[in-house]
Design a protein around this motif. Structure first.
Motif, PDB file in Angstrom:
ATOM      1  N   GLN A  87       2.377  -1.870  -9.460  1.00  0.00           N
ATOM      2  CA  GLN A  87       3.568  -2.686  -9.670  1.00  0.00           C
ATOM      3  C   GLN A  87       4.628  -2.412  -8.597  1.00  0.00           C
ATOM      4  O   GLN A  87       5.348  -3.320  -8.179  1.00  0.00           O
ATOM      5  CB  GLN A  87       4.145  -2.419 -11.057  1.00  0.00           C
ATOM      6  CG  GLN A  87       3.280  -2.943 -12.187  1.00  0.00           C
ATOM      7  CD  GLN A  87       3.880  -2.712 -13.560  1.00  0.00           C
ATOM      8  OE1 GLN A  87       4.985  -2.175 -13.678  1.00  0.00           O
ATOM      9  NE2 GLN A  87       3.171  -3.113 -14.602  1.00  0.00           N
ATOM     10  N   LYS A  89       4.017  -1.623  -5.479  1.00  0.00           N
ATOM     11  CA  LYS A  89       3.613  -2.351  -4.265  1.00  0.00           C
ATOM     12  C   LYS A  89       4.065  -3.809  -4.358  1.00  0.00           C
ATOM     13  O   LYS A  89       4.518  -4.398  -3.370  1.00  0.00           O
ATOM     14  CB  LYS A  89       2.099  -2.282  -4.080  1.00  0.00           C
ATOM     15  CG  LYS A  89       1.585  -0.961  -3.538  1.00  0.00           C
ATOM     16  CD  LYS A  89       0.096  -1.045  -3.226  1.00  0.00           C
ATOM     17  CE  LYS A  89      -0.391   0.255  -2.589  1.00  0.00           C
ATOM     18  NZ  LYS A  89      -1.832   0.198  -2.232  1.00  0.00           N
ATOM     19  N   CYS A  90       3.911  -4.382  -5.550  1.00  0.00           N
ATOM     20  CA  CYS A  90       4.310  -5.776  -5.732  1.00  0.00           C
ATOM     21  C   CYS A  90       5.825  -5.924  -5.615  1.00  0.00           C
ATOM     22  O   CYS A  90       6.315  -6.877  -5.005  1.00  0.00           O
ATOM     23  CB  CYS A  90       3.836  -6.278  -7.088  1.00  0.00           C
ATOM     24  SG  CYS A  90       2.039  -6.301  -7.275  1.00  0.00           S
ATOM     25  N   ALA A  91       6.550  -4.977  -6.187  1.00  0.00           N
ATOM     26  CA  ALA A  91       8.022  -5.029  -6.128  1.00  0.00           C
ATOM     27  C   ALA A  91       8.518  -4.925  -4.693  1.00  0.00           C
ATOM     28  O   ALA A  91       9.536  -5.521  -4.325  1.00  0.00           O
ATOM     29  CB  ALA A  91       8.614  -3.908  -6.977  1.00  0.00           C
ATOM     30  N   ALA A  92       7.769  -4.175  -3.857  1.00  0.00           N
ATOM     31  CA  ALA A  92       8.146  -4.002  -2.454  1.00  0.00           C
ATOM     32  C   ALA A  92       7.645  -5.153  -1.583  1.00  0.00           C
ATOM     33  O   ALA A  92       7.834  -5.156  -0.368  1.00  0.00           O
ATOM     34  CB  ALA A  92       7.589  -2.682  -1.931  1.00  0.00           C
ATOM     35  N   LYS A  93       6.996  -6.144  -2.225  1.00  0.00           N
ATOM     36  CA  LYS A  93       6.416  -7.293  -1.507  1.00  0.00           C
ATOM     37  C   LYS A  93       5.462  -6.844  -0.402  1.00  0.00           C
ATOM     38  O   LYS A  93       5.447  -7.378   0.703  1.00  0.00           O
ATOM     39  CB  LYS A  93       7.523  -8.190  -0.946  1.00  0.00           C
ATOM     40  CG  LYS A  93       8.389  -8.792  -2.037  1.00  0.00           C
ATOM     41  CD  LYS A  93       9.430  -9.742  -1.491  1.00  0.00           C
ATOM     42  CE  LYS A  93      10.236 -10.356  -2.631  1.00  0.00           C
ATOM     43  NZ  LYS A  93      11.280 -11.277  -2.150  1.00  0.00           N
ATOM     44  N   ASP A  94       4.674  -5.825  -0.729  1.00  0.00           N
ATOM     45  CA  ASP A  94       3.685  -5.270   0.188  1.00  0.00           C
ATOM     46  C   ASP A  94       2.503  -6.227   0.308  1.00  0.00           C
ATOM     47  O   ASP A  94       2.123  -6.895  -0.659  1.00  0.00           O
ATOM     48  CB  ASP A  94       3.211  -3.916  -0.377  1.00  0.00           C
ATOM     49  CG  ASP A  94       2.447  -3.086   0.638  1.00  0.00           C
ATOM     50  OD1 ASP A  94       1.568  -3.640   1.305  1.00  0.00           O
ATOM     51  OD2 ASP A  94       2.727  -1.876   0.744  1.00  0.00           O
ATOM     52  N   ASP A  95       1.908  -6.313   1.512  1.00  0.00           N
ATOM     53  CA  ASP A  95       0.717  -7.139   1.713  1.00  0.00           C
ATOM     54  C   ASP A  95      -0.445  -6.673   0.844  1.00  0.00           C
ATOM     55  O   ASP A  95      -1.404  -7.422   0.630  1.00  0.00           O
ATOM     56  CB  ASP A  95       0.267  -7.103   3.181  1.00  0.00           C
ATOM     57  CG  ASP A  95       1.190  -7.909   4.081  1.00  0.00           C
ATOM     58  OD1 ASP A  95       1.908  -8.776   3.545  1.00  0.00           O
ATOM     59  OD2 ASP A  95       1.197  -7.664   5.298  1.00  0.00           O
ATOM     60  N   CYS A  97      -0.382  -6.098  -2.240  1.00  0.00           N
ATOM     61  CA  CYS A  97      -0.268  -6.680  -3.589  1.00  0.00           C
ATOM     62  C   CYS A  97      -0.375  -8.189  -3.442  1.00  0.00           C
ATOM     63  O   CYS A  97       0.315  -8.795  -2.622  1.00  0.00           O
ATOM     64  CB  CYS A  97       1.058  -6.321  -4.241  1.00  0.00           C
ATOM     65  SG  CYS A  97       1.436  -7.356  -5.690  1.00  0.00           S
ATOM     66  N   GLN A  98      -1.252  -8.787  -4.229  1.00  0.00           N
ATOM     67  CA  GLN A  98      -1.417 -10.240  -4.166  1.00  0.00           C
ATOM     68  C   GLN A  98      -1.371 -10.802  -5.583  1.00  0.00           C
ATOM     69  O   GLN A  98      -2.244 -10.518  -6.396  1.00  0.00           O
ATOM     70  CB  GLN A  98      -2.751 -10.581  -3.501  1.00  0.00           C
ATOM     71  CG  GLN A  98      -2.942 -12.055  -3.222  1.00  0.00           C
ATOM     72  CD  GLN A  98      -4.081 -12.290  -2.253  1.00  0.00           C
ATOM     73  OE1 GLN A  98      -4.007 -11.963  -1.069  1.00  0.00           O
ATOM     74  NE2 GLN A  98      -5.170 -12.841  -2.754  1.00  0.00           N
ATOM     75  N   LYS A  99      -0.345 -11.575  -5.873  1.00  0.00           N
ATOM     76  CA  LYS A  99      -0.202 -12.206  -7.184  1.00  0.00           C
ATOM     77  C   LYS A  99      -0.712 -13.644  -7.130  1.00  0.00           C
ATOM     78  O   LYS A  99      -0.698 -14.281  -6.082  1.00  0.00           O
ATOM     79  CB  LYS A  99       1.274 -12.229  -7.607  1.00  0.00           C
ATOM     80  CG  LYS A  99       1.876 -10.884  -7.929  1.00  0.00           C
ATOM     81  CD  LYS A  99       3.329 -11.089  -8.359  1.00  0.00           C
ATOM     82  CE  LYS A  99       4.021  -9.796  -8.686  1.00  0.00           C
ATOM     83  NZ  LYS A  99       5.428 -10.022  -9.105  1.00  0.00           N
ATOM     84  N   ARG A 110      -7.551 -10.111   0.587  1.00  0.00           N
ATOM     85  CA  ARG A 110      -6.162 -10.227   1.031  1.00  0.00           C
ATOM     86  C   ARG A 110      -5.937 -11.543   1.772  1.00  0.00           C
ATOM     87  O   ARG A 110      -6.860 -12.066   2.409  1.00  0.00           O
ATOM     88  CB  ARG A 110      -5.810  -9.057   1.962  1.00  0.00           C
ATOM     89  CG  ARG A 110      -5.308  -7.842   1.224  1.00  0.00           C
ATOM     90  CD  ARG A 110      -5.048  -6.653   2.105  1.00  0.00           C
ATOM     91  NE  ARG A 110      -4.373  -6.924   3.365  1.00  0.00           N
ATOM     92  CZ  ARG A 110      -3.785  -5.993   4.100  1.00  0.00           C
ATOM     93  NH1 ARG A 110      -3.784  -4.724   3.709  1.00  0.00           N
ATOM     94  NH2 ARG A 110      -3.202  -6.304   5.243  1.00  0.00           N
TER      95      ARG A 110
END
Length: 231
Positions: A87, A89-95, A97-99, A110
């Motif tokens: 979560q 990684k997603c909050a940091a808008k990291d590549d 993390c893919q929603k 990816r």
């Protein structure tokens, strides 16, 4: 009597409104099902036997997510149910993390794991990667710790190229053991050019035709020789 009649009419209206409201609420509630996502964690994400494992989210507003370590999948599931590290990684808008929104939508690699995907027998331009304008597309879900694109010579006459994504260890090993197949890393791509736009030597069609003619002549000569011996 008149007062009682008014109360009865008012009560009937209230009951009718409640019934209609209930029907609308039920309709709205059933309009969107709970999201379902592909699910895995750790080493299970690299096992082909676990690729189709799923989980249902508990909230209709939840989304599916895939978490990566570099290009390898490390976690999949509903966003609200994945690890805190995922979560974050997603909050940091990291590549990594893919929603995605939709039923079972988290089945891709990816977004930047992109390769040219084509076969020369279907498209002649596939045989001219370095000179043709071939478009790369997003690859499917890898089950390997490393992700590669490939170019391979294919066909009975070895006169076509095939380009694509090497998603599994088996595919990658097969390419490495084939002298007419070559791998490249997707992170060597640019926004406009995929890494597997290079070419490999092909058997020319004119050479293939000459080979066919030579074979036919050889069989004809042997046939004549056999007839001569029998006579």
């Amino acid at each position: 009597m008149l007062q009682s009649r008014k109360v009865f009419i008012l009560l009937a209206c209230v009951l009718a409104f409640q019934e209609i409201s209930g029907e609308i609420s039920a309709g709205v509630q059933n309009a969107v099902d709970l999201p379902k996502c592909f699910s895995c964690e750790g080493v299970n994400c690299l096992r082909t036997t676990r690729q189709n494992a799923t989980v249902s989210c508990s909230d209709k507003l939840d989304v599916c997510v895939t978490i990566y370590e570099d290009y390898a999948v490390s976690e999949r599931g509903c966003f609200s149910q994945i690890s805190l590290a995922g979560q974050a990684k997603c909050a940091a808008k990291d590549d990594q993390c893919q929603k995605c929104s939709g039923q079972l939508c988290n089945n891709q690699g990816r977004r930047d794991f992109r390769c040219i995907q084509c076969t020369g027998s279907d498209s002649a331009s596939c045989n001219q990667g370095s000179t043709a304008s071939l478009t790369a597309s997003q690859c499917g879900l890898p089950t390997s710790a490393n992700s590669y694109c490939y170019v391979k010579v294919v066909g009975d006459m070895k006169d076509n190229l095939q380009r694509g994504c090497a998603l599994s260890v088996k595919e990658q090993k097969s390419c490495l053991e084939d002298s007419e197949c070559s791998l490249c890393l997707p992170d060597n791509s640019s926004d406009s050019v995929a890494c597997n736009n290079f070419d490999l030597p092909l058997v020319s069609k004119s050479g293939a035709d000459q080979s066919k003619k030579f074979t036919s002549l050889s069989f004809a000569f042997l046939g004549l020789l056999l007839l001569k011996m029998l006579n």
